[in-house]
Design a protein around this motif. Structure first.
Motif, short mmCIF file in Angstrom:
data_model
loop_
_atom_site.label_atom_id
_atom_site.label_comp_id
_atom_site.label_asym_id
_atom_site.label_seq_id
_atom_site.Cartn_x
_atom_site.Cartn_y
_atom_site.Cartn_z
N ASP A 153 39.63 37.82 27.96
CA ASP A 153 40.10 36.74 28.84
C ASP A 153 41.28 37.26 29.65
O ASP A 153 42.21 37.86 29.08
CB ASP A 153 40.59 35.54 28.00
CG ASP A 153 39.46 34.83 27.28
OD1 ASP A 153 38.28 35.10 27.61
OD2 ASP A 153 39.76 34.01 26.40
N ASN A 154 41.25 37.01 30.98
CA ASN A 154 42.38 37.52 31.77
C ASN A 154 42.66 36.60 32.94
O ASN A 154 41.84 35.75 33.31
CB ASN A 154 42.12 38.95 32.23
CG ASN A 154 41.02 39.04 33.25
OD1 ASN A 154 41.26 39.03 34.45
ND2 ASN A 154 39.77 39.10 32.78
N SER A 155 43.84 36.78 33.51
CA SER A 155 44.30 35.88 34.57
C SER A 155 43.68 36.26 35.91
O SER A 155 43.55 37.45 36.23
CB SER A 155 45.82 35.95 34.69
OG SER A 155 46.23 35.10 35.75
N SER A 156 43.31 35.23 36.71
CA SER A 156 42.80 35.51 38.06
C SER A 156 43.89 35.36 39.10
O SER A 156 43.64 35.53 40.29
CB SER A 156 41.64 34.57 38.39
OG SER A 156 42.11 33.24 38.52
N HIS A 187 42.46 29.24 36.01
CA HIS A 187 42.80 30.59 36.48
C HIS A 187 42.66 31.65 35.39
O HIS A 187 43.38 32.64 35.39
CB HIS A 187 44.23 30.61 37.09
CG HIS A 187 44.45 29.50 38.04
ND1 HIS A 187 45.33 28.46 37.82
CD2 HIS A 187 43.85 29.22 39.22
CE1 HIS A 187 45.28 27.61 38.81
NE2 HIS A 187 44.39 28.03 39.68
N VAL A 188 41.74 31.34 34.47
CA VAL A 188 41.44 32.33 33.42
C VAL A 188 39.98 32.76 33.57
O VAL A 188 39.10 31.91 33.66
CB VAL A 188 41.66 31.74 32.01
CG1 VAL A 188 41.20 32.73 30.93
CG2 VAL A 188 43.13 31.39 31.81
N ARG A 189 39.76 34.07 33.65
CA ARG A 189 38.40 34.61 33.73
C ARG A 189 37.97 34.96 32.32
O ARG A 189 38.57 35.82 31.66
CB ARG A 189 38.38 35.85 34.63
CG ARG A 189 38.90 35.51 36.01
CD ARG A 189 38.80 36.65 36.97
NE ARG A 189 39.73 37.71 36.72
CZ ARG A 189 40.23 38.51 37.68
NH1 ARG A 189 39.87 38.32 38.95
NH2 ARG A 189 41.06 39.47 37.39
N MET A 245 50.26 38.80 35.40
CA MET A 245 49.73 39.38 36.64
C MET A 245 48.20 39.27 36.65
O MET A 245 47.56 39.23 35.59
CB MET A 245 50.12 40.87 36.78
CG MET A 245 51.57 41.16 36.47
SD MET A 245 52.73 40.19 37.44
CE MET A 245 54.05 39.98 36.25
N THR A 246 47.63 39.26 37.85
CA THR A 246 46.17 39.19 37.99
C THR A 246 45.53 40.34 37.22
O THR A 246 45.92 41.50 37.38
CB THR A 246 45.78 39.29 39.48
OG1 THR A 246 46.44 38.26 40.19
CG2 THR A 246 44.27 39.18 39.67
#
Ligand SMILES: Nc1nc2c(c(=O)[nH]1)N[C@H]1C(S)=C(S)[C@@H](COP(=O)(O)OP(=O)(O)OC[C@H]3O[C@@H](n4cnc5c(N)ncnc54)[C@H](O)[C@@H]3O)O[C@H]1N2
Ligand code: MOO
Length: 440
Positions: A60-63, A165-167, A110-111
């Motif tokens: 899971d990561n931030s977009s 905003h989480v991928r 950060m993205t």
């Protein structure tokens, strides 16, 4: 390599374009697959199904660039009543040791950076004061200005739903999914996917190595001085470029003199790097037509289908042609006529499909469309010959450029299409519908 014995007929027999193409394609087989680095495999046909081993994204990561927070801590936040949170540090893309985001806390994220434990959502930096206390921020303060990372307090002006905003891990592809099927042609997007799932090499049919060899004692190389009776060798350049355009790795061998022994030696030397050989010139009926002389008896008597056969086709330009196979590996060879337009048209009709067959492609021919003939002159054509005239195609209409002469390279350079006048037509009037081969 060769399996089908060329059909034979008397020397005056005119073979149709389609018969000639069929005979050529019966002698070429797709090349054996090899393992290639990704970029070397560009344009090649994949021969294995590719299964994903690493889910994408892998975590899971931030977009967005922003703050990783808990949903409850920003519920009801507004510009008038911001949620004030304690900033516990930075999570950059690539971070491995993640800090924990507790109640009332935020981490600058950060993205592409992993969502840290404890955080449930991401608020973009534009929804906050960026920790500067001066109202909505346009961006974050550069790391160079605060190398230790963010600390202090951030005001958040808007709420965020869980996982905004989480991928999510695996939202692109999951481990075990089929990424690409065998038979796929590897263009930039497919190479992107292979790299993204961690594949550095793939099994493909390689690009064929094509040796293009021009013949003619009158030929000199560009930039050299032109003496009386000489012309520049354009065919070896045109066909090497055309071979590359078709997908091959092409080697140019410029202008072998009209001497059968020299030509045989040159071909023998070149065979080692050829999956396909293409010659130009020397296939007609003149006293110096050296390709015909050198290759007519180049067959291996023990091997059916081996050898080079010379024929006349019911076609203009491109009437004299040779094809077959040579050498210990029965390397396919196409001997094209020397006139520049003849050799180029012959390449498009016969060599290009052969190259693409070697590559294992199914889409081997140039596209064809129907188009309305425009311009102010009637096209004439010899009966019984399929004529390929040069034209400019746009928006369903095609206009002839230049005449029918097979030496007219300037007109060829203006063309983007071949206008096909069928064997049974003596003339075609403006306004009529014609078949057009698009040269791309
Ligand atoms: N008596 C006959 N003469 C010719 C016939 C025929 O049936 N009976 N056919 C004509 C046709 S059609 C063609 S096509 C040509 C083919 O000739 P060759 O393949 O033997 O080619 P060359 O004689 O070597 O050259 C023809 C022409 O093209 C020029 N040329 C050759 N190579 C290059 C090159 N690499 N770059 C630029 N130009 C090149 C060469 O100088 C000649 O002008 O035969 C007709 N004759
Ligand atoms: O058939 Mo030749 O190839 O016209 O000039």
């Amino acid at each position: 390599m060769s399996t089908a014995a060329p059909r034979t007929a008397g020397p005056d027999h005119l073979w149709s374009v389609d018969e000639h193409l069929d005979d050529i394609l019966a002698t070429v087989r797709p090349l054996e697959p090899i393992e290639l680095n990704l970029l070397d495999a560009q344009g090649c046909v994949l021969v294995e199904d590719i299964t994903v081993t690493v889910s994408l994204p892998p975590f899971d990561n931030s977009s967005m660039d922003g703050y990783a927070v808990r949903v409850a801590d920003v519920a009801g936040a507004s510009e008038q009543y911001p949620a004030a949170l304690e900033v516990v540090g930075d999570v950059a893309a690539g971070a491995a040791d993640l800090l924990h985001v507790g109640p009332g806390q935020a981490a600058r994220i950060m993205t592409g950076a992993p969502l840290p434990p404890g955080a449930e959502t991401v608020v973009p930096v534009e929804w906050t004061d960026g920790g500067l206390g001066e109202g909505p921020a346009a961006g974050m303060r550069a790391r160079s200005l605060a190398p230790e990372g963010a600390t202090g307090q951030v005001n958040v002006y808007r709420p965020a739903e869980a996982r905004a905003h989480v991928r999510a891990m695996g939202s692109d592809v999951r481990a075990g999914d089929r990424a690409l099927d065998a038979g796929t042609v590897l263009g930039p997007p497919q190479i992107s996917l292979l790299a993204a799932i961690g594949r550095g090499t793939v099994r493909v049919r390689p690009r064929p190595r094509v040796v293009v060899l021009s013949t003619g004692s009158e030929l000199v190389q560009p930039d050299e001085e032109l003496r009386s009776g000489q012309i520049y060798d354009s065919n070896s350049f045109a066909l090497t470029a055309a071979a590359r355009d078709a997908g091959a790795i092409a080697y140019r061998v410029g202008a072998v003199a009209d001497d059968a022994a020299t030509l045989r030696d040159t071909i023998e030397d070149q065979l080692v790097r050829a999956d396909l050989m293409v010659t130009t010139g020397g296939v007609s009926v003149g006293a110096y037509d050296v390709v015909k002389e050198a290759l007519s008896h180049a067959g291996d008597e023990d091997e059916p289908g081996s050898g080079v056969e010379f024929r006349k086709l019911a076609m203009q330009p491109g009437k004299p042609q040779g094809f077959g196979s040579i050498g210990p590996d029965h390397t396919p060879l196409l001997a094209l006529p020397g006139n520049p337009v003849s050799s180029y048209v012959s390449f498009e009709l016969f060599v290009r499909p052969a190259i693409r067959t070697l590559m294992g492609l199914t889409d081997i021919h140039r596209p064809r469309v129907r188009a309305q003939l425009t311009g102010d002159r009637e096209l004439t054509s010899p009966r019984g010959r399929r004529q390929f005239l040069r034209g400019r195609y746009a928006d369903g209409a095609v206009t002839p450029v230049g005449g029918a002469g097979s030496h007219l390279v300037a007109a060829l350079a203006q063309a983007n299409a071949l206008i096909v006048v069928p064997e049974d037509a003596r003339s075609v009037a403006p306004g009529a519908e014609v078949d057009v081969v698009l040269l791309g």
